[in-house]
Scaffold this motif. Structure first.
Motif, PDB file in Angstrom:
ATOM      1  N   UNK A  65      -3.842  -8.636  15.841  1.00  0.00           N
ATOM      2  CA  UNK A  65      -2.748  -8.282  16.742  1.00  0.00           C
ATOM      3  C   UNK A  65      -3.257  -7.240  17.736  1.00  0.00           C
ATOM      4  N   UNK A  66      -2.817  -7.379  18.973  1.00  0.00           N
ATOM      5  CA  UNK A  66      -3.054  -6.351  19.975  1.00  0.00           C
ATOM      6  C   UNK A  66      -1.929  -5.324  19.857  1.00  0.00           C
ATOM      7  N   UNK A  67      -2.293  -4.050  19.800  1.00  0.00           N
ATOM      8  CA  UNK A  67      -1.305  -2.984  19.636  1.00  0.00           C
ATOM      9  C   UNK A  67      -1.302  -2.147  20.913  1.00  0.00           C
ATOM     10  N   UNK A 435      -5.165 -19.484  17.264  1.00  0.00           N
ATOM     11  CA  UNK A 435      -3.932 -19.103  17.944  1.00  0.00           C
ATOM     12  C   UNK A 435      -4.093 -17.716  18.543  1.00  0.00           C
ATOM     13  N   UNK A 436      -3.677 -17.563  19.783  1.00  0.00           N
ATOM     14  CA  UNK A 436      -3.811 -16.255  20.420  1.00  0.00           C
ATOM     15  C   UNK A 436      -2.859 -15.242  19.771  1.00  0.00           C
ATOM     16  N   UNK A 437      -3.365 -14.024  19.538  1.00  0.00           N
ATOM     17  CA  UNK A 437      -2.572 -13.012  18.827  1.00  0.00           C
ATOM     18  C   UNK A 437      -1.402 -12.498  19.661  1.00  0.00           C
ATOM     19  N   UNK A 438      -0.458 -11.837  18.995  1.00  0.00           N
ATOM     20  CA  UNK A 438       0.658 -11.230  19.718  1.00  0.00           C
ATOM     21  C   UNK A 438       0.245  -9.894  20.325  1.00  0.00           C
ATOM     22  N   UNK A 439       1.042  -9.437  21.273  1.00  0.00           N
ATOM     23  CA  UNK A 439       0.942  -8.070  21.765  1.00  0.00           C
ATOM     24  C   UNK A 439       2.167  -7.329  21.259  1.00  0.00           C
ATOM     25  N   UNK A 440       1.926  -6.303  20.470  1.00  0.00           N
ATOM     26  CA  UNK A 440       3.008  -5.533  19.866  1.00  0.00           C
ATOM     27  C   UNK A 440       3.012  -4.145  20.496  1.00  0.00           C
ATOM     28  N   UNK A 441       4.078  -3.830  21.220  1.00  0.00           N
ATOM     29  CA  UNK A 441       4.195  -2.516  21.836  1.00  0.00           C
ATOM     30  C   UNK A 441       4.761  -1.532  20.821  1.00  0.00           C
ATOM     31  N   UNK A 442       4.193  -0.340  20.792  1.00  0.00           N
ATOM     32  CA  UNK A 442       4.646   0.695  19.844  1.00  0.00           C
ATOM     33  C   UNK A 442       5.000   1.955  20.616  1.00  0.00           C
ATOM     34  N   UNK A 443       6.074   2.594  20.152  1.00  0.00           N
ATOM     35  CA  UNK A 443       6.494   3.860  20.751  1.00  0.00           C
ATOM     36  C   UNK A 443       7.499   4.543  19.834  1.00  0.00           C
ATOM     37  N   UNK A 448       7.678  -3.384  18.753  1.00  0.00           N
ATOM     38  CA  UNK A 448       8.393  -4.566  19.240  1.00  0.00           C
ATOM     39  C   UNK A 448       7.390  -5.523  19.869  1.00  0.00           C
ATOM     40  N   UNK A 449       7.588  -6.785  19.630  1.00  0.00           N
ATOM     41  CA  UNK A 449       6.695  -7.810  20.161  1.00  0.00           C
ATOM     42  C   UNK A 449       7.038  -8.048  21.622  1.00  0.00           C
ATOM     43  N   UNK A 450       6.046  -7.888  22.504  1.00  0.00           N
ATOM     44  CA  UNK A 450       6.276  -8.170  23.929  1.00  0.00           C
ATOM     45  C   UNK A 450       5.636  -9.493  24.345  1.00  0.00           C
ATOM     46  N   UNK A 451       4.640  -9.940  23.596  1.00  0.00           N
ATOM     47  CA  UNK A 451       4.084 -11.291  23.749  1.00  0.00           C
ATOM     48  C   UNK A 451       3.904 -11.826  22.334  1.00  0.00           C
ATOM     49  N   UNK A 452       4.608 -12.901  21.997  1.00  0.00           N
ATOM     50  CA  UNK A 452       4.575 -13.354  20.617  1.00  0.00           C
ATOM     51  C   UNK A 452       3.281 -14.081  20.279  1.00  0.00           C
ATOM     52  N   UNK A 453       3.006 -14.160  18.987  1.00  0.00           N
ATOM     53  CA  UNK A 453       1.851 -14.930  18.529  1.00  0.00           C
ATOM     54  C   UNK A 453       2.075 -16.411  18.798  1.00  0.00           C
ATOM     55  N   UNK A 454       1.029 -17.094  19.200  1.00  0.00           N
ATOM     56  CA  UNK A 454       1.133 -18.538  19.364  1.00  0.00           C
ATOM     57  C   UNK A 454       1.309 -19.221  18.014  1.00  0.00           C
ATOM     58  N   UNK A 455       1.912 -20.378  18.034  1.00  0.00           N
ATOM     59  CA  UNK A 455       2.081 -21.189  16.833  1.00  0.00           C
ATOM     60  C   UNK A 455       1.301 -22.489  16.991  1.00  0.00           C
TER      61      UNK A 455
END
Length: 465
Positions: A65-67, A435-443, A448-455
């Motif tokens: 996952x991208x954080x 599958x390309x990983x999700x981008x999960x924004x943290x604060x 919160x997921x801003x770009x979901x993981x591919x299925x």
């Protein structure tokens, strides 16, 4: 002198010793602060970003996952905005773009560069102010240019005589006027990888100043109804730390700016000096802060304009990776640890993770260096030199070429790689049908997921059988 190997740089003689700049840490659990986003912390070996524990994030969202550290991203954007207060600062959509990020860029008062119809569509969906959008690209299609003109983008950076003709036809058909900058190559060899040095003569971008093509391009733009000349655009490359390249480029571009005033009779109101400022991927990198860069670049322009006896145009810059690059890390799960005994008794520790060149192509493409840290626990084991590799069917599938990792690293551990915000997700692929990983924004402790993981459904959606 570098000894090559038919299997690539990773197998060259001397590679096992690691690079000369890499030092064995006293404690491999420690973070190197300059490599990480500002909210990254370790407590008892567990890495958190934005107040979110990475083991907890992986438990909920999976790995890799991208954080994305939202507070860090906004702070870096604000630092460039404030340091370059007299400039327009353009965020590089190509580095990483999503609707959430486009909104952050707008809220922080920056402009936005896009390079394709797809990137433009993200800006449109995000409600980004089109007057603050610049459209780059060396081969914009008629459809892309038409859409840009209809949407009212603030500037189109033209890159060829064909594009000038194309844009002239579009504006005539639509009865529109569009602001144009002319991309020029200043003949400056940036101190960076040859694939990302963009101002030398022998490459695909822009009009050469030395050959006279740049001046001719300005003549054609100014003579064409529907095209309004804003100024010249120069970009010398990416991952640049040395301001000397900007000094040479500014001198040549401003000389052309003055020549246009004298020979064409047009005073262009703006100029873009590009940017492509570097970030710290490893301890060998020492980037400048925005305030220092602003001081140096402003002095360069002031000096050259005085020497030429011309008024300073309104300037814009493009920080490139410097905003999003350090604001993101990638977290992986270790799948296997293999200790390979080589000739002479030396041992190479290969740490295989659940991603690889599909989520970070930069190591394979640019021979880029990265760092990493154990993110899920503390370790009392001695540090050993390891190589973090992916799960793809390529010997060059390397994420981190050389890094000291705990000797007891084992399957199930989490590793985090800093500095992956720029050109990792945006250049990601489905190689080996991963599958390309999700981008999960943290604060502030919230993820919160801003770009979901591919299925797999996403993967198969375009396969018509």
């Amino acid at each position: 002198m570098t000894t090559t190997h038919e299997a690539g740089w990773a197998h060259a003689a001397g590679a096992l010793r690691g690079p000369t700049w890499l030092r064995q840490p006293a404690d491999p659990n420690d973070l190197v602060p300059q490599l990480w986003s500002s909210t990254a912390r370790k407590a008892e070996g567990v890495l958190s970003v934005g107040g979110v524990s990475l083991p907890d994030l992986v438990a909920e969202h999976g790995s890799p996952a991208y954080v994305l550290d939202e507070a860090d991203f906004r702070a870096r954007a604000g630092a460039f905005r404030d340091a370059f207060a007299a400039y327009d600062v353009y965020y590089a959509g190509k580095a990483f773009l999503s609707t959430a990020v486009a909104r952050w860029v707008a809220e922080e008062g920056l402009c936005l560069d896009v390079c394709s119809g797809g990137e433009l569509s993200v800006a449109e969906r995000a409600g980004f102010p089109m007057a603050r959008v610049g459209f780059h690209g060396n081969n914009k299609s008629v459809a892309e240019l038409t859409r840009a003109v209809r949407l009212g983008v603030g500037r189109i950076i033209v890159d060829s005589f064909d594009e000038i003709e194309r844009l002239a036809a579009i504006t005539a058909e639509l009865g529109a006027t569009v602001s144009v900058m002319v991309r020029v190559t200043a003949g400056v060899e940036a101190h960076t990888h040859e694939y990302i040095a963009t101002a030398h003569e022998d490459q695909k971008f822009g009009f050469s100043i030395a050959s006279g093509d740049a001046l001719e391009a300005v003549r054609r733009v100014t003579a064409t109804p529907g095209l309004e000349i804003l100024g010249l655009h120069s970009h010398i490359g990416s991952q640049i730390f040395d301001s000397s390249g900007f000094e040479v480029a500014a001198r040549r571009v401003l000389a052309l700016h003055a020549q246009v005033r004298e020979e064409v009779g047009v005073t262009m109101p703006e100029m873009d000096l590009g940017g492509g400022f570097g970030i710290a991927y490893t301890t060998q990198d020492d980037p400048s802060d925005p305030a220092q860069l602003a001081t140096e670049m402003t002095k360069i322009v002031e000096h050259e304009c005085r020497a030429l006896g011309i008024e300073e145009p309104r300037l814009s810059i493009e920080p490139g990776r410097a905003i999003v690059g350090p604001a993101m890390c990638t977290v992986y799960e270790v799948g296997t640890v293999k200790r390979v005994r080589l000739d002479g008794g030396a041992v190479r520790t290969y740490v295989s993770v659940d991603g690889g060149m599909s989520d970070n192509i930069r190591t394979a493409l640019y021979d880029a260096d990265y760092s990493c840290t154990l993110a899920s626990r503390a370790s009392a084991a001695v540090p050993v030199l390891g190589r973090v590799v992916g799960k793809h069917c390529e010997a060059g599938d390397v994420v981190v070429k050389d890094e000291f990792v705990p000797a007891d690293l084992a399957p199930g551990d989490l590793l985090a790689v800093p500095g992956t915000g720029a050109y990792c997700r945006s250049m990601a692929s489905n190689y080996n049908h991963l599958l390309r990983p999700p981008v999960v924004a943290v604060r502030d402790g919230v993820a919160r997921v801003v770009v979901r993981r591919e299925t797999e459904d996403d993967l198969l959606a375009t396969d018509l059988g």
